[in-house]
Design a protein around this motif. Structure first.
Motif, PDB file in Angstrom:
ATOM      1  N   TYR A   9      -3.450   1.143  -2.992  1.00 23.05           N
ATOM      2  CA  TYR A   9      -2.404   0.255  -3.703  1.00 23.05           C
ATOM      3  C   TYR A   9      -2.039   1.370  -5.032  1.00 23.05           C
ATOM      4  O   TYR A   9      -2.961   2.162  -5.397  1.00 23.05           O
ATOM      5  CB  TYR A   9      -2.769  -0.985  -4.292  1.00 23.05           C
ATOM      6  CG  TYR A   9      -2.791  -1.822  -3.051  1.00 23.05           C
ATOM      7  CD1 TYR A   9      -1.691  -2.557  -2.567  1.00 23.05           C
ATOM      8  CD2 TYR A   9      -3.911  -2.376  -2.235  1.00 23.05           C
ATOM      9  CE1 TYR A   9      -1.958  -3.511  -1.630  1.00 23.05           C
ATOM     10  CE2 TYR A   9      -3.708  -3.042  -1.421  1.00 23.05           C
ATOM     11  CZ  TYR A   9      -2.704  -3.596  -0.712  1.00 23.05           C
ATOM     12  OH  TYR A   9      -2.859  -4.515   0.275  1.00 23.05           O
ATOM     13  N   PRO A  10      -0.719   1.097  -5.172  1.00 24.41           N
ATOM     14  CA  PRO A  10      -0.118   2.035  -6.750  1.00 24.41           C
ATOM     15  C   PRO A  10      -1.205   1.960  -7.648  1.00 24.41           C
ATOM     16  O   PRO A  10      -1.319   3.229  -8.147  1.00 24.41           O
ATOM     17  CB  PRO A  10       1.255   1.484  -6.919  1.00 24.41           C
ATOM     18  CG  PRO A  10       1.664   1.091  -5.428  1.00 24.41           C
ATOM     19  CD  PRO A  10       0.508   0.357  -4.929  1.00 24.41           C
ATOM     20  N   SER A  11      -1.778   0.927  -8.092  1.00 27.30           N
ATOM     21  CA  SER A  11      -2.725   0.828  -9.004  1.00 27.30           C
ATOM     22  C   SER A  11      -3.916   1.366  -8.841  1.00 27.30           C
ATOM     23  O   SER A  11      -4.593   1.832  -9.996  1.00 27.30           O
ATOM     24  CB  SER A  11      -3.021  -0.710  -9.309  1.00 27.30           C
ATOM     25  OG  SER A  11      -3.793  -1.213  -8.253  1.00 27.30           O
ATOM     26  N   GLN A  12      -4.227   1.871  -7.784  1.00 24.51           N
ATOM     27  CA  GLN A  12      -5.611   2.770  -7.653  1.00 24.51           C
ATOM     28  C   GLN A  12      -5.176   4.178  -7.519  1.00 24.51           C
ATOM     29  O   GLN A  12      -6.149   5.216  -6.988  1.00 24.51           O
ATOM     30  CB  GLN A  12      -5.984   2.526  -6.394  1.00 24.51           C
ATOM     31  CG  GLN A  12      -6.468   1.194  -6.121  1.00 24.51           C
ATOM     32  CD  GLN A  12      -6.707   0.596  -4.414  1.00 24.51           C
ATOM     33  OE1 GLN A  12      -5.945   0.716  -3.716  1.00 24.51           O
ATOM     34  NE2 GLN A  12      -7.965   0.104  -4.461  1.00 24.51           N
ATOM     35  N   THR A  52       0.825  -1.192   0.016  1.00 22.71           N
ATOM     36  CA  THR A  52       0.052   0.099   0.085  1.00 22.71           C
ATOM     37  C   THR A  52       0.864   1.401   0.091  1.00 22.71           C
ATOM     38  O   THR A  52       2.002   1.300  -0.099  1.00 22.71           O
ATOM     39  CB  THR A  52      -0.903   0.200   1.354  1.00 22.71           C
ATOM     40  OG1 THR A  52      -0.030   0.214   2.508  1.00 22.71           O
ATOM     41  CG2 THR A  52      -1.519  -1.121   1.470  1.00 22.71           C
ATOM     42  N   VAL A  53       0.249   2.546   0.047  1.00 18.68           N
ATOM     43  CA  VAL A  53       1.036   3.686  -0.126  1.00 18.68           C
ATOM     44  C   VAL A  53       1.785   3.556   1.399  1.00 18.68           C
ATOM     45  O   VAL A  53       2.992   3.787   1.567  1.00 18.68           O
ATOM     46  CB  VAL A  53       0.059   4.955   0.004  1.00 18.68           C
ATOM     47  CG1 VAL A  53       0.557   6.295   0.387  1.00 18.68           C
ATOM     48  CG2 VAL A  53      -0.716   4.943  -1.551  1.00 18.68           C
ATOM     49  N   PHE A  54       1.024   3.183   2.479  1.00 17.95           N
ATOM     50  CA  PHE A  54       1.749   3.371   3.807  1.00 17.95           C
ATOM     51  C   PHE A  54       3.085   2.292   3.494  1.00 17.95           C
ATOM     52  O   PHE A  54       3.857   3.001   3.973  1.00 17.95           O
ATOM     53  CB  PHE A  54       0.908   2.548   4.754  1.00 17.95           C
ATOM     54  CG  PHE A  54       1.564   2.578   6.189  1.00 17.95           C
ATOM     55  CD1 PHE A  54       1.315   3.583   7.018  1.00 17.95           C
ATOM     56  CD2 PHE A  54       1.963   1.437   6.601  1.00 17.95           C
ATOM     57  CE1 PHE A  54       2.121   3.644   8.489  1.00 17.95           C
ATOM     58  CE2 PHE A  54       2.883   1.346   7.753  1.00 17.95           C
ATOM     59  CZ  PHE A  54       2.702   2.618   8.848  1.00 17.95           C
ATOM     60  N   GLY A  55       2.625   1.241   2.879  1.00 21.48           N
ATOM     61  CA  GLY A  55       3.697   0.232   3.051  1.00 21.48           C
ATOM     62  C   GLY A  55       4.980   0.571   2.161  1.00 21.48           C
ATOM     63  O   GLY A  55       6.108   0.380   2.375  1.00 21.48           O
TER      64      GLY A  55
END
Ligand SMILES: Nc1ncnc2c1ncn2[C@@H]1O[C@H](COP(=O)(O)OP(=O)(O)OP(=O)(O)O)[C@@H](O)[C@H]1O
Ligand SMILES: [Mg+2]
Length: 353
Positions: A138-141, A99-102
């Motif tokens: 997620y990056p794809s979003q 995710t963005v956080f990750g």
């Protein structure tokens, strides 16, 4: 932190197939500056920026970041020193399964930060880049601009002193490019971060850079404050890069005319004026007309912006008494303007155009 490159050279391969991607680059980037390196495809821009953090080891020369000579380091010492240098990329280089956080947390995890500290730091970084609400996406979003914001947050995680940007806006549309550049400028001002960015887009340099170097075939052909390079490009490569930005050309109707260095009877004295900042053209022209009893013909005028400051070019023709024209020229030269005498051209000729 300042970045200092001395005699930086990079040769890929050996023997007949060797490519000299960088050839004796010496460059000082002052602490706190936003410095642009511009060049055509294949000029060596990516090689240069990758040599700064030793992702690519130079074949010769030194790279200093602050007081640390990166070229003398390897292994763990280099890994530690690199924490002072963040990097962002054209293709964002995000991990799609995080995710963005990750993604933003990754460098902190690698540095062994405790979980709770990571949570706080990532929240702070996401606020800084304007992505508070996207933590679990997620990056794809995400849009391209949002992805680059994640890239910037990740690059800043370890509190670097220097940010390297390899074409960070080249995959973005003009509006998004502007918003990312505004973010970089904001970070530069808020955090005092030195930013070295490479680009093939003049617009990027115009919007945020203080200084710029032009790279051609692995060599720096011209460098200086952005305004100087724009106002008065010396090298052919620079003029090519400026392309349509070279607004200082004479009007088309002047093409092929013979400009004389000597005042011909009844001729116009053609001047090219370049100004930067608050000099407003209009009062200057009025003043010339009034004080020197001259006719002032504005042949072309163009205003653009560098880092939100107006700059422009004006081509004017002065007709009137030669003595008065010389006095006006002197008065113009005393102003905060660059004045170039194009020459004298016969009025009749111009009228015939
Ligand atoms: N790993 C490599 N091995 C061999 N040659 C390379 C390698 N990387 C780059 N080069 C060569 O070095 C030169 C400079 O390449 P570089 O990628 O630094 O240019 P660039 O200015 O970043 O170009 P672009 O704008 O297309 O990204 C080119 O001639 C390229 O082919
Ligand atoms: Mg490149």
């Amino acid at each position: 932190m300042a970045i200092s490159l001395r005699g930086l050279t990079k040769v890929y391969g050996t023997g007949a197939g060797a490519v000299k991607a960088l050839d004796d680059i010496t460059l000082e980037i002052p602490d706190g500056a936003i410095f642009g390196i511009i060049g055509q495809s294949g000029a060596g821009k990516s090689t240069l920026i990758r040599c700064v953090n030793l992702l690519e080891r130079p074949s010769a020369g030194t790279v200093k970041v602050g007081e640390v000579d990166f070229t003398s380091l390897s292994g763990e010492a280099l890994r530690q020193a690199r924490k002072k240098v963040g990097m962002i990329f054209q293709s964002f280089n995000l991990l799609s399964r995080r995710t963005v956080f990750g993604n933003v947390a990754l460098p902190l995890e690698l540095a062994g930060w405790p979980k709770e500290d990571i949570r706080c730091r990532v929240a702070e970084l996401l606020a800084l880049v304007g992505l508070e609400g996207r933590r679990n996406h997620y990056p794809s979003q995400l849009s391209g601009g949002q992805k680059q914001r994640v890239g910037i947050a990740r690059a800043l995680a370890n509190n670097p002193e220097v940010l390297l940007s390899d074409e960070a806006t080249s995959a973005l549309d003009p509006g998004t490019t502007r918003s990312i550049l505004a973010l970089l400028r904001d970070i530069n001002e808020k955090l005092g971060l030195t930013i070295l960015l490479i680009t093939h887009e003049m617009q990027v340099v115009k919007e945020i850079c203080h200084g710029v170097a032009v790279l051609e075939k692995g060599r720096i052909v011209e460098q200086g404050p952005v305004f100087d390079i724009f106002a008065d490009p010396k090298e052919r490569a620079t003029r090519d890069m400026l392309g349509q930005d070279l607004d200082a050309e004479l009007p088309e109707s002047f093409a092929g005319l013979d400009f004389s260095r000597e005042p011909l009877p009844g001729s116009d004295l053609v001047l090219r004026l370049r100004f930067f900042g608050d000099i407003a053209a209009e009062p200057v022209m009025c003043d010339l007309i009034r004080r020197f009893d001259l006719d002032v013909n504005i042949l072309t005028a163009h205003i653009d912006h560098l880092r939100n400051m107006p700059y422009g070019t004006l081509v004017i023709g002065l007709s009137g008494e030669e003595r008065q024209r010389q006095a006006a020229l002197k008065a113009l030269r005393a102003l905060d303007l660059r004045v170039e005498v194009v020459g004298y051209v016969a009025k009749a000729l111009r009228r015939a155009m």
